[in-house]
Scaffold this motif. Sequence first.
Motif, short mmCIF file in Angstrom:
data_model
loop_
_atom_site.label_atom_id
_atom_site.label_comp_id
_atom_site.label_asym_id
_atom_site.label_seq_id
_atom_site.Cartn_x
_atom_site.Cartn_y
_atom_site.Cartn_z
N LYS A 1 -3.45 6.12 -5.81
CA LYS A 1 -3.62 6.92 -7.03
C LYS A 1 -5.02 7.53 -7.07
CE LYS A 1 -0.32 4.55 -10.06
NZ LYS A 1 -0.15 3.72 -11.29
N GLY B 1 -5.24 10.64 -5.12
CA GLY B 1 -4.53 11.79 -5.64
C GLY B 1 -3.07 11.85 -5.27
N SER C 1 0.88 11.65 -5.54
CA SER C 1 1.83 11.85 -6.63
C SER C 1 2.77 10.65 -6.73
CB SER C 1 2.64 13.13 -6.39
OG SER C 1 3.42 13.01 -5.20
N ARG C 2 3.57 10.61 -7.78
CA ARG C 2 4.52 9.50 -7.97
C ARG C 2 5.53 9.47 -6.83
NH1 ARG C 2 6.34 5.55 -7.83
NH2 ARG C 2 7.30 4.17 -9.36
N GLN C 3 5.94 10.65 -6.38
CA GLN C 3 6.90 10.73 -5.28
C GLN C 3 6.28 10.22 -3.98
OE1 GLN C 3 8.44 14.66 -4.73
NE2 GLN C 3 9.92 14.05 -3.17
N GLN C 4 5.04 10.62 -3.70
CA GLN C 4 4.36 10.15 -2.49
C GLN C 4 4.11 8.65 -2.55
OE1 GLN C 4 0.93 12.74 -2.73
NE2 GLN C 4 1.71 14.08 -1.10
#
Length: 253
Positions: free
Chosen positions: A154, A157, A159-162
């Motif tokens: 997090k 940087g 994302s929630r998908q990554q």
Amino acid sequence: MKTNYLKGWRPIIVLLLFFFLWEILVKKTNVPEWLLPAPSKIIKEMITGWESFSGHLLATTKLGFSGFAIGVCIGLLTAVLLHVVPFVRESVYPLLILSQNVPVIVLAPLLVIWFGFGVLPKMIVITLVCFFPVTVAALDGFKQTASDLIHYMKMSGASRQQLFWKLELPHALPAIFSGIKISATYSIMGAVISEWLGAKEGVGVYMTLASSSFRADRVFVAIFAIMALSLIFFAIIMLLERLLIRWQLKGAK
């Protein structure tokens, strides 16, 4: 190395000893064949009746594998949905647990009433048996992802998908495969139960006909076939697990 080799043979030795004692006990006590046949009688029936039994075995294998594949896919999708959307998990997860408290053998007649004697009720039975272990195991695997790794991604940087595809899913694979292995062993049992709903062929049908005609040797042939199929499914999943998560096995060493 030699010790590990001997450990691999121990279950086989115990099994052979069990069959040997079974054979001696049946012959010494003169137990009727319709009540408890000797292992030699069962093996003989397996060989002589293979031509008629093989068709039933193939039908159960196809049905079990199809239902297993559907159950695993639904289980994984359900687990992902419950993990990604906490509101859905809090609302649906208790209902999933309640669904497993309904005996499949009791639910089966209702499925026949609702959907007839086709393939659909059989697939529903196998799916109900297979999807829950995968869902629970996958959810536990997602939760076991190290919090410091999540925090680091997090901060980078991600994302929630990554975060899901690159961290949570790979770390959950061992737990997911644990659930899949349980489902693999349950799938054949579910297929046999579903065949009691009115199938024309299958190990379940073969077992029912054998029981009604007091052919205990054929009943044991069906039981041994169910056990063998379950072990084969389990072994295949173990092989896939070793191929897909080899990096974790190396890290454990």
